[in-house]
Design a protein around this motif. Sequence first.
Motif, short mmCIF file in Angstrom:
data_model
loop_
_atom_site.label_atom_id
_atom_site.label_comp_id
_atom_site.label_asym_id
_atom_site.label_seq_id
_atom_site.Cartn_x
_atom_site.Cartn_y
_atom_site.Cartn_z
N LEU A 35 60.17 83.88 15.68
CA LEU A 35 61.17 83.64 14.64
C LEU A 35 60.53 83.12 13.36
CD1 LEU A 35 64.08 82.08 16.73
CD2 LEU A 35 64.10 84.29 15.58
N THR A 36 59.68 82.13 13.48
CA THR A 36 59.05 81.58 12.28
C THR A 36 58.15 82.61 11.61
OG1 THR A 36 57.24 80.60 13.58
CG2 THR A 36 59.16 79.22 13.14
N GLY A 37 57.57 83.49 12.42
CA GLY A 37 56.72 84.54 11.86
C GLY A 37 57.49 85.55 11.03
N LEU A 38 58.80 85.63 11.23
CA LEU A 38 59.63 86.56 10.48
C LEU A 38 60.18 85.95 9.20
CD1 LEU A 38 61.60 88.05 13.51
CD2 LEU A 38 60.03 89.31 12.05
N LEU A 39 59.91 84.68 8.98
CA LEU A 39 60.48 83.95 7.85
C LEU A 39 59.38 83.52 6.88
CD1 LEU A 39 63.00 81.97 9.99
CD2 LEU A 39 63.66 83.33 8.00
N PRO A 40 59.75 83.18 5.65
CA PRO A 40 58.74 82.74 4.68
C PRO A 40 58.02 81.48 5.15
CG PRO A 40 60.82 83.28 3.59
CD PRO A 40 61.10 83.29 5.05
N LEU B 92 71.06 94.92 6.99
CA LEU B 92 71.16 95.46 5.65
C LEU B 92 70.31 96.71 5.45
CD1 LEU B 92 71.10 92.27 3.40
CD2 LEU B 92 73.06 93.69 4.00
N GLY B 93 69.36 96.93 6.33
CA GLY B 93 68.48 98.09 6.19
C GLY B 93 67.37 97.84 5.20
N TRP C 162 66.31 89.87 6.27
CA TRP C 162 67.20 88.72 6.05
C TRP C 162 68.02 88.95 4.79
CZ3 TRP C 162 67.22 85.86 10.21
CH2 TRP C 162 66.05 85.68 10.97
N GLY C 163 69.24 88.48 4.81
CA GLY C 163 70.10 88.64 3.64
C GLY C 163 69.59 87.90 2.42
N PHE C 164 68.99 86.73 2.62
CA PHE C 164 68.53 85.95 1.46
C PHE C 164 67.40 86.65 0.72
CE2 PHE C 164 66.03 84.05 4.99
CZ PHE C 164 64.73 84.21 4.51
N ILE D 252 67.21 75.94 5.16
CA ILE D 252 67.64 76.05 6.55
C ILE D 252 68.27 77.43 6.74
CG2 ILE D 252 69.10 75.07 8.38
CD1 ILE D 252 69.16 72.45 6.80
N VAL D 253 67.90 78.08 7.83
CA VAL D 253 68.46 79.40 8.16
C VAL D 253 69.16 79.30 9.51
CG1 VAL D 253 67.93 81.82 8.67
CG2 VAL D 253 66.66 80.60 6.88
#
Length: 995
Positions: free
Chosen positions: A657-662, A816-817, A821-823, A832-833
Motif C-alpha cells: 500500500l505505501t509503495g502505491l502512494l507518494p 478512474l482509469g 488514486w483520485g487525488f 491521510i488517505v
Amino acid sequence: MGIPSADWLVRPIGPVDETEVSAVLAERFGVTGTVHDLGSQQDRNYRVRTGTGDYVLKIANPASDPAALRAQCAAVERLSDVMSGLRLPRAHAGVDGEMVQRLSAGGVDLVCRLLDYVPGEPIMDSRYLAPPVVARLGELAGRVVAGLADFAGVEQERPLLWDLRNALTVVETLAPHLPDQERAARVLGASRAAHTLLEPFADRLPVQVIHGDVTDNNVVCEPAPDGRRMPVGVIDFGDLGLGWTVAELAVTCASVLHHHGAGPASVLPAVHAFHTVRPLANEEVDALWPLVVLRTSVMVVSGQYDTLLDPGNSYASVALDREWAMFEAAVSVPAEVMTAQLRHALGRPSAQLLPVAEHTLLPGLPDDVASLDLSVSSEELHTGRWLAPDAETALARAALTAGHAAVRTRHGEFRLTRTTVDDPAPAATCALGVELHLAGPAEIRAPWAGTVTRHGDTVVTLHTGGLDLLLDGVDAEVQPGPVVSGQQLGTVAASEGVRVLGVQLFRPCATEGRPPRFAPPELAAGWLEVCPDPTRLFLAPDASDASDASPSAPDDEPLSARDAQQAYTEAELLERREHSFATVQEHYFETPPQIERGWRHHLVDTRGRGYLDMLNNVTILGHGHPGLGEAVHRQWQRLNTNSRFHYASVVELSERLTGLLPAGLDTVFLVNSGSEAVDLALRLAWAATGRQDVVAVEEAYHGWTYASDAVSTSIADNPNALASRPPWVHTVAAPNSYRGRHRGPQSRRYAPEAAARIRELAVQGRPLAAFVCEPYYGNAGGMALPDGYLRQVYEATRDVGGLCVADEVQVGYGRLGSHFWGFEQQGVVPDIVTVAKAMGNGHPLGAVITRREIADAYRTQGYFFSSAGGSPVSSVVGLTVLDALRDEDLQTNAREIGAHLKDRLLELAERHTLIGAVHGSGLYLGVEFVRDRESLEPATEETAAICDRLRELGVIVQPTSDRQCVLKIKPPLCLTRRSADVFADALDDVLTHGW
C-alpha cells in the motif's frame, strides 16, 4: 354462437365535410367552435373547441342503432354516479332535449351525439407499458364491469362484431377475404383451437353489459411523477353491449400485447388488478386466454377487411401492424400453458396427478442414480464453469467416471447452465424434462399402453389418453402404432461413446406440437403443469435423494405447484428479511430478485436470470474471482487470527500500500470498512493537531460511525444531515460544476470560497483539525472536482495547521482509469488517505495510510486495535486484489472501456433530452437525468423508474446524488466492451421506448 350471415358487417362511413359538421353543431346543439377530425375505424369523430370548453362530436355509422347510442349515454351516466374521479365522456342534449340528433351528409342519413371532451392522452403508440400502467388498465376494466354489473339499459337484438361470443363466426366470415391467405389460415386455425377450449364452459360464463373496449386506445392518461402515462379515464363506449364479463378483461389484455417488450406474461398485472376489483370464477380464468386469442384474431381480420372496404382509412391501415403483433404474442404460448400460468398467478394451480406407471421405463436402472445439481447454487459450477457449452455433459461424465452407473438431471430446476448473460430477455432456464446419462446399455419399455410415433432416428413419442411421453435418444425397435404396457420400445442410443436419454411428459396442447425442453421463468408455472415430472417413470420414490431439485416441491405434491413453491420461498425469504434484518438496512428494488450467484461483472438470480452488474463498485475485480477464492481458502486453512500476532501477510500488504502512494505516506492502519477508515482518519487528525473542528463538503457521504457520519452531509442518506451536524463540523458548498451555485467556467470560484471559509474559521478561533473530501465527487454521480480545487483548499487547510484527508473509498484503486488514486487527478498529496470497498473486493477490509508522525500521535489517545482488520485472511485478500489489479491490467481496462462507454453515453445525450449530463472518468461514471436542460429540474422519479425497467432488461443500476437523479455507474473493472455496449443499448431502449 353462430350468426346467420355477413349482413351485420359494418362498412365505414366516408368523411363529413367540416363545414357540415360546424352547421350541425350550431343547428342541433347550439354550439360554435373549431373542429378537427380525430379519425376512427368505423365512425367519424371530431374534436370541437369552443370558448367555454371542448367537446367531441361523434357521427355514428349508419349501422348504429339510435337506441344503442342512448344506452351508451345512460351507461356513462351510470358509471359517473358509481365511479368517482374517473373521467368519462358524458353526453349533452341537443336544443330539442334529445341526446341523439339526426343529420344528413352526402345523401346518407346519420345520427350524432355531442360528448364531453375527456382531457388526457390515449396510449396510441406501441411504447413500453410498465407493470403499474398495465395494472391500472386491468383495474379500470374491473371497475367498469363492476359498475355496470346490474345495468339493464341494453337490448341487443342483433349480433355485434366485437362481441367475443361471435368471434369464431367473425373470423370464419372475414378470413377468406384477406389478401394474405397464409396469415388468414394461421388466424383461422388459432381461432378454432381457442374456440374448442372455450366451448365446454361457454354457457356457464357470466353475461352482462360491458364496455367491450377498455384498451390502451380508449383510456386517457395523465403523466405520473415518474413520467409514465397513467390511465385516469375511459372513452369510446361504441362497443357497449351484452357480453361475457371476462371478455372485458380479455380485450384489455389483448391491447397490452403489441407494446414494446410485451409478451403473454406482461398481462399478469392487469389480471391481478381486475381480479381484486371483480373476482374471477374458475371458469372465467380458464376462458381468459382463449378469449385473448379470439380477440386478437378478430382484430386482425376486421382490420384487414376495413382497409379493403375503405382503402383511404389511415386509422385502420396504421393499426394493422400492431394488430398482427397482438395476435403473434397471443399465440406465442399455447393457451393451455397460459391458463395454467394465470391459475398459478391467482393462487389456483390445478392439482393434476400423474397416472401410475404399470411398468418401469428403464427396468435395468440401478437405484443409486446420481443427481446432478445444475441450479444457481450448485457447488460444481463455480468460476464461470456454467457458461461452458458442454458444462452439463462434463459434469455427467465426471459422475459416471467416478463409478455411478447412471446420472440424472432434475425436473423443474432452474438451471444455471442455461443462463445467458448480456441478454435483454430472460433465458429459458426451467427444465421441463430430465436427461439420463448412462454408463452402459439400457432397455426402454412402455410404462403403460398407448400408441407410438417416431420422429427421425432417435425420437419416440408414446401417446396415452391425454398424456404423452417423449423419449429422445432411443435406438427404436418398435414400429409406429399400438404398444402394450411393458413392451420394449428400444434401447438408449449411443452417440460418440455417450448414452443420453431425454425423458419428457406433456399434456398435448391444441395449438402446439412438441413442447420446448426449457421454459422462461415468467412462464415456468404454466409449462410445468403441462409438462409434469417424469422422474418416477424410471426411479422409485424412495430412491429420490433429499437434495432433489431445490426449486421444486417434494415429489408427492401436485406437480404444478413446483414453481409456486419457488415463488413462495422467494417471497417468504423477503418477509423473513423484513422481520429479522433491520429494515433501515434497505434493499435495492421494491421486489428484489434473489441473487445467489455472481461471476465477473454479472449476477444471477435463483431462477437463472442473468444480470449485467453496472453498480457494484465493491467487487472491483468482479464476482467469484478464482484467484481470490483460492487464496482465501488456502489462508483460512492455514491461519486466521488478529494482527497482534506476528505474521508476514500484514507486513507485505502494508508495504504494498505505501509503495502505491507518494513518499511520506508510509504508515498503515488496517480496519474493516470505509466508515471505520474515515472515523480513524478524523481521530488521527484530532490527535495530531489537538483540535476537533473539521470542514466537509456538502452532499457527501463518508460512513455511518459517529465521526464519519458527522461529516456526511448527503441528505439522500440522512434528510437531516445538515441540521443535525455537531458543532465541530463545518461545511463548504458542493463544488458541483453542473448544477451548483457556480456552473461551467464559474466553478473555479468554489476553491477560493472554500479556502476563505477555512481561514475565516481560524480567525474566529476555530482552526481546523482536518479538511475531508472525496478527491473525485462520488455522491454527486462521479463528477470531477474543478481543476485546482484541492490544491487551493489543501493549501488553506495547511496554512491554519490542519490536515488534509482524501477519502478514496469509492474512487481509489484505478477506477478512474487515468489515475490509480483520485487525488492524483488534482495534482495534490494528502496527509491521510482512506481506502476500503475495492481493497477487499467485497471482503470487509479498509485502510488508513498516513505519515509516521501523524500515526504516532494517536498514542495520546491510547492504542488502536481492530480484531479483524489486518488479519491473515484479510491481508491475503488485500494482497490478492492488488496482484489481480496489476496482472489483469484492470486500470487500463477501466480507462479504455470507460472511455468507450462514456462516448456511447454522450451520444445518447445528443438524442435523448432527459440526459442532462454525463459525468466521470474511467468506470466511475454518472448519467444525470433532468426534466428541463435549462432549469435542471431533477428527474428523480423518472430515474427510479428507469432503473426498474433496466432491471427487466437484465441490467442492475441504481440512482445516486442528493436528488437521486443520477445513474450510478461503477461496475467491476473487468467490464468488457461488449457488456458496456449492452448497457448503453439497454439505456437507449428505455429512453426510446419508455419505462
